[in-house]
Design an enzyme around this catalytic site. Structure first.
Site, PDB file in Angstrom:
ATOM      1  N   GLN A 193       0.845  -1.183   0.000  1.00 60.15           N
ATOM      2  CA  GLN A 193       0.000   0.000   0.000  1.00 60.15           C
ATOM      3  C   GLN A 193       0.879   1.232   0.000  1.00 60.15           C
ATOM      4  O   GLN A 193       1.920   1.247   0.664  1.00 60.15           O
ATOM      5  CB  GLN A 193      -0.920   0.017   1.226  1.00 60.15           C
ATOM      6  CG  GLN A 193      -1.977  -1.069   1.199  1.00 60.15           C
ATOM      7  CD  GLN A 193      -2.829  -1.087   2.451  1.00 60.15           C
ATOM      8  OE1 GLN A 193      -2.333  -1.308   3.546  1.00 60.15           O
ATOM      9  NE2 GLN A 193      -4.113  -0.836   2.299  1.00 60.15           N
ATOM     10  N   GLY A 194       0.476   2.277  -0.753  1.00 57.45           N
ATOM     11  CA  GLY A 194       1.256   3.509  -0.841  1.00 57.45           C
ATOM     12  C   GLY A 194       0.358   4.710  -0.990  1.00 57.45           C
ATOM     13  O   GLY A 194      -0.871   4.630  -0.866  1.00 57.45           O
ATOM     14  N   GLY A 195       0.978   5.856  -1.279  1.00 61.15           N
ATOM     15  CA  GLY A 195       0.232   7.105  -1.394  1.00 61.15           C
ATOM     16  C   GLY A 195      -0.730   7.125  -2.559  1.00 61.15           C
ATOM     17  O   GLY A 195      -1.706   7.868  -2.556  1.00 61.15           O
TER      18      GLY A 195
ATOM     19  N   GLY B 179      -2.244   4.194  -3.985  1.00 58.15           N
ATOM     20  CA  GLY B 179      -3.221   3.136  -4.011  1.00 58.15           C
ATOM     21  C   GLY B 179      -2.713   1.855  -3.372  1.00 58.15           C
ATOM     22  O   GLY B 179      -1.690   1.828  -2.700  1.00 58.15           O
ATOM     23  N   THR B 180      -3.477   0.755  -3.602  1.00 59.27           N
ATOM     24  CA  THR B 180      -3.166  -0.556  -3.046  1.00 59.27           C
ATOM     25  C   THR B 180      -2.910  -1.536  -4.179  1.00 59.27           C
ATOM     26  O   THR B 180      -3.616  -1.536  -5.173  1.00 59.27           O
ATOM     27  CB  THR B 180      -4.334  -1.057  -2.182  1.00 59.27           C
ATOM     28  OG1 THR B 180      -4.615  -0.086  -1.163  1.00 59.27           O
ATOM     29  CG2 THR B 180      -3.997  -2.379  -1.525  1.00 59.27           C
TER      30      THR B 180
ATOM     31  N   LYS C 183      -3.227  -2.991  -9.471  1.00 58.94           N
ATOM     32  CA  LYS C 183      -3.126  -1.748  -8.702  1.00 58.94           C
ATOM     33  C   LYS C 183      -4.473  -1.036  -8.685  1.00 58.94           C
ATOM     34  O   LYS C 183      -5.018  -0.691  -9.722  1.00 58.94           O
ATOM     35  CB  LYS C 183      -2.060  -0.826  -9.295  1.00 58.94           C
ATOM     36  CG  LYS C 183      -1.913   0.465  -8.495  1.00 58.94           C
ATOM     37  CD  LYS C 183      -0.767   1.294  -9.005  1.00 58.94           C
ATOM     38  CE  LYS C 183      -0.633   2.571  -8.162  1.00 58.94           C
ATOM     39  NZ  LYS C 183       0.468   3.403  -8.606  1.00 58.94           N
TER      40      LYS C 183
ATOM     41  N   ASP D 241       8.875   9.209  -9.143  1.00 61.84           N
ATOM     42  CA  ASP D 241       8.883   8.632  -7.798  1.00 61.84           C
ATOM     43  C   ASP D 241       9.879   7.479  -7.731  1.00 61.84           C
ATOM     44  O   ASP D 241       9.569   6.384  -7.283  1.00 61.84           O
ATOM     45  CB  ASP D 241       7.476   8.154  -7.426  1.00 61.84           C
ATOM     46  CG  ASP D 241       7.337   7.929  -5.925  1.00 61.84           C
ATOM     47  OD1 ASP D 241       6.439   7.167  -5.524  1.00 61.84           O
ATOM     48  OD2 ASP D 241       8.125   8.499  -5.145  1.00 61.84           O
TER      49      ASP D 241
END
Length: 760
Positions: free
Chosen positions: A430-432, A434-435, A451, A548
């Protein structure tokens, strides 16, 4: 049916009355114990005083009533956390606000920039309903959870002018909010500044950071004009605390001797993430479920819930209705009621006819309901498909036969089946943005990564479709392949090839001692990742800036080959441009300071982030870290550059790198990292140049063993010396201090600060 709707308000009134009685009866103190402190009622299991038996669980629920205030105030245990309200599932307390004020020259005039609250040893945890809020025009704040759940997050609030400020908007302009997890028992809040208010002094001199109930705080532009150092609106925003009995869940606690739920009550597992439970009265009962003898029965017949010709009989936890003599029916207001008994009336036939008719009506309405719901789902999916640019994507695919062969538009049903309806055990990360879920496609049998993004800007649909087309055309062995997408959901989902061996970040910080993670393999992984970025920048159909780049976004397959992933923040660069203007996105520690300051995104932003990844590979250190001795956040990028300038590179290297790498390789790669981390993007190398240098250095032979041993002994000797706690470097006539510090300045630009430091 008309009788039912006519009497529905009466039924609602009865239910509401029962609910209010339940809440009122919970607010009961233990006999012979104080029940009031000022305007607050203290219900058991809470109790005023220590060691007097007025509270539950050996004093964990003790509270103190301080009568020196007028009116008296209530505090948790013997501490200084003031209680404002107590309910059957939460406690609201007064918050602590971190604040700092400056004058127009950037000099601190009032300072209380660090606050903390510790609930260790109490039955309370910070509710995840709270939000961490930062108010001001030049503020950067971090919150660290230590006990219960380890947690670190931050928020930046900035406003270059008053024009963009909106009352009630807390999205980063003048006000910023971020969520906290369940189960936190302590937190430490640190407030700092980006530019010391020098550029924004005319409309904001003070900044605030606090944890509190977002429903009780509404941002106002006038908050920025408050120069009194104490903002009343902010200080009156309470903090919500969840409370629970013990640390066991209900099934575990029922077998113990000190189970707190008494007669006619039921147990509810706490959702605070740390265990424990609470007790509630069963339906039809009122009282305090923690006090003997437990909850007592409600006499529902007092309000006559039955038909006017019915007879109400109270039962434990409920009631029954029957009809008076001479009447037939169930006696209920919301049922058949009571009908006069007429012996000539064919009661049995009428009852059977009504029953079959009602059954047919229920079956018909059920079928109609599910048909309508199914049609709604189909229509909604079609709506999302068109809304998310499905027709545009189909047109693009039909015009490119090569892409059509390798790109698939998945249905929402396929992906739900592949992920077992997005089960928690299928979550890969999980991140900024989405999952990511692990999915198993059945036709053909294939493991994929799916995603599920958090948000989608509807104004960027066409750009999203173009990016999907471009990324499906990316064909590089070190870039995670995009297999297709699903547009039938509110937010589009992307389907990638599955990479099985985790992230580079995990291996750097957890696999340093594994035999395969040698210096040669680290260098190979760096060459592969750099080659993939070089391909995206210069060899793809349209240049792609990843935006990123970080070690968590570099995956390793079963053969430990690098794969660049997560293009959720990526941008396409038009052929005739070298930069694009965007909202700043990225990860602190890896984020290009020049891009952060100017919002001008170039391929050199990826070069800076890749330089941080190289520094991680060489040192084994995280891009941002904290120490227990200092409050500031540490930046690996700055620390690495300072170490090279002070000729201390060998002191910070991972021991395995020092042991296995040759002197020429280490020094050359260290200088390459330094160039990648240059504050000015135009002075950084391109990714193509980085690849060329890394490949040439990879071919270096190691030093002769006795020479290598001598280098190691010298390096170990340097590392054994006591390092200085304070480093100072002069960059363009500006001096920066700090141990492994994330603070630095550069000429011609405003200082960019990744961390904060409490005043000493």
């Amino acid at each position: 049916m008309s009788i039912f709707f006519h009497r529905l308000p009466i039924l609602c009134f009865v239910l509401a009355l029962a609910s209010s009685i339940t809440n009122a009866n919970f607010m009961i103190a233990k006999p012979n114990c104080e029940s009031k402190c000022g305007n607050l009622t203290i219900p058991y299991p809470f109790g005023i005083g220590a060691g007097n038996g007025c509270s539950l669980s050996s004093g964990r629920f003790d509270v103190t009533c301080n009568t020196s205030f007028n009116p008296p105030k209530l505090f948790i245990a013997t501490g200084n956390i003031e209680i404002l309200d107590i309910t059957d599932n939460a406690v609201r307390v007064r918050n602590l606000v971190a604040s700092r004020c400056y004058n127009r020259f950037g000099i601190i005039t009032q300072d209380n920039n660090r606050v903390s609250i510790n609930l260790t040893g109490t039955p309370y945890t910070f509710s995840d309903k709270n939000k961490y809020t930062v108010v001001g025009c030049d503020e950067f704040a971090m919150i660290n959870g230590i006990e219960g759940r380890n947690f670190t997050s931050g928020c930046v609030s900035y406003c270059s002018s008053l024009a963009g400020l909106i009352d009630g908007d807390c999205s980063g302009i003048g006000c910023c909010q971020t969520a906290i997890p369940k189960g936190m028992k302590t937190f430490d809040s640190i407030l700092s500044t980006l530019y010391r208010h020098v550029e924004v002094w005319s409309h904001s001199l003070c900044g605030y950071a606090f944890l509190g109930d977002p429903d009780r705080f509404r941002f106002s532009v006038s908050d920025l004009n408050d120069t009194s150092f104490k903002n009343t609106t902010i200080e009156n925003t309470p903090v919500i605390l969840d409370w629970a009995v013990g640390a066991q869940n209900c099934s575990e606690a029922r077998g113990s001797n000190d189970f707190a739920c008494l007669d006619n009550s039921y147990c509810v597992d706490s959702d605070n993430g740390l265990g424990g439970y609470r007790c509630n009265c069963s339906d039809g009962y009122v009282g305090n479920p923690y006090l003997s003898p437990g909850c007592t029965d409600i006499n529902e017949c007092g309000n006559n819930p039955c038909d006017e010709n019915g007879i109400c009989t109270n039962t434990p936890g409920g009631y029954t209705c029957s009809c008076k003599k001479g009447y037939l029916g169930d006696g209920k207001k919301d049922g058949r009621g009571c009908i006069a008994n007429n012996s000539k009336f064919p009661v049995l036939k009428f009852a059977l006819g009504m029953s079959f008719g009602l059954l047919a009506l229920i079956i018909g309405m059920t079928w109609l309901y599910f048909s309508i719901q199914k049609r709604k789902v189909i229509n909604q999916r079609e709506k999302f498909f068109h809304q998310n640019g499905g027709m545009l994507l189909k047109q693009q695919l039909s015009s490119d036969e090569g892409t059509t062969k390798s790109t698939k538009i998945f249905t929402a049903q396929e992906l739900e089946k592949a992920t077992n309806n997005y089960a928690k055990d299928r979550i890969l990360g999980q991140g900024g943005y989405g999952t990511v879920y692990k999915g198993i496609l059945h036709d053909p049998q294939q493991i994929v990564a799916i995603k599920k993004s958090r948000v989608m800007d509807q104004t960027q649909i066409e750009q999203f479709i173009n990016e999907v087309i471009i990324l499906t055309q990316v064909n590089h062995r070190n870039v995670v392949k995009l297999l297709g997408c699903c547009l039938e959901t509110e937010v589009p989902m992307l389907v990638y090839e599955y990479v099985s061996n985790g992230t580079l970040f995990h291996h750097i910080h957890n696999s340093g001692g594994m035999p395969w993670f040698s210096w040669d393999n680290r260098l190979r992984i760096a060459v592969e990742a750099a080659g993939a970025l070089s391909y995206l920048h210069s060899a793809a159909a349209k240049p792609v800036i990843h935006r990123d780049v970080k070690s968590p976004n570099i995956l390793l397959d079963e053969f430990y080959n690098a794969k660049i992933s997560d293009f959720g923040a990526s941008r396409l660069v038009p052929i005739d441009q070298t930069q694009v203007t965007t909202l700043v996105q990225g990860t602190l520690g890896y984020l290009d300071p020049e891009y952060f300051h100017t919002s001008q995104l170039t391929e050199k932003s990826d070069v800076y982030s890749f330089g941080v990844v190289l520094a991680e590979l060489m040192t084994g250190k995280k891009p941002l870290s904290t120490t227990k001795t200092q409050d500031e956040v540490k930046s690996l990028a700055t620390f690495f550059v300072v170490s090279i300038k002070e000729n201390r590179l060998f002191q910070i290297l991972d021991r395995r790198v020092l042991r296995e790498g040759s002197l020429e390789q280490i020094q050359a790669i260290g200088e390459l990292v330094k160039r990648c981390l240059n504050l000015h993007g135009e002075e950084r190398p391109t990714m193509k140049e980085v690849v060329r240098e890394l490949e040439s250095l990879k071919k270096f032979s190691k030093l002769h063993p006795w020479v290598q041993q001598q280098v190691e002994e010298e390096a170990v000797g340097l590392m054994s010396e006591e390092p200085s706690d304070l480093y100072a470097i002069e960059i363009d006539s500006q001096v920066v201090t700090g141990e492994y510090s994330g603070q630095y300045h550069h000429s011609g630009a405003t200082p960019l600060i990744y961390g904060s430091q409490s005043p000493r």
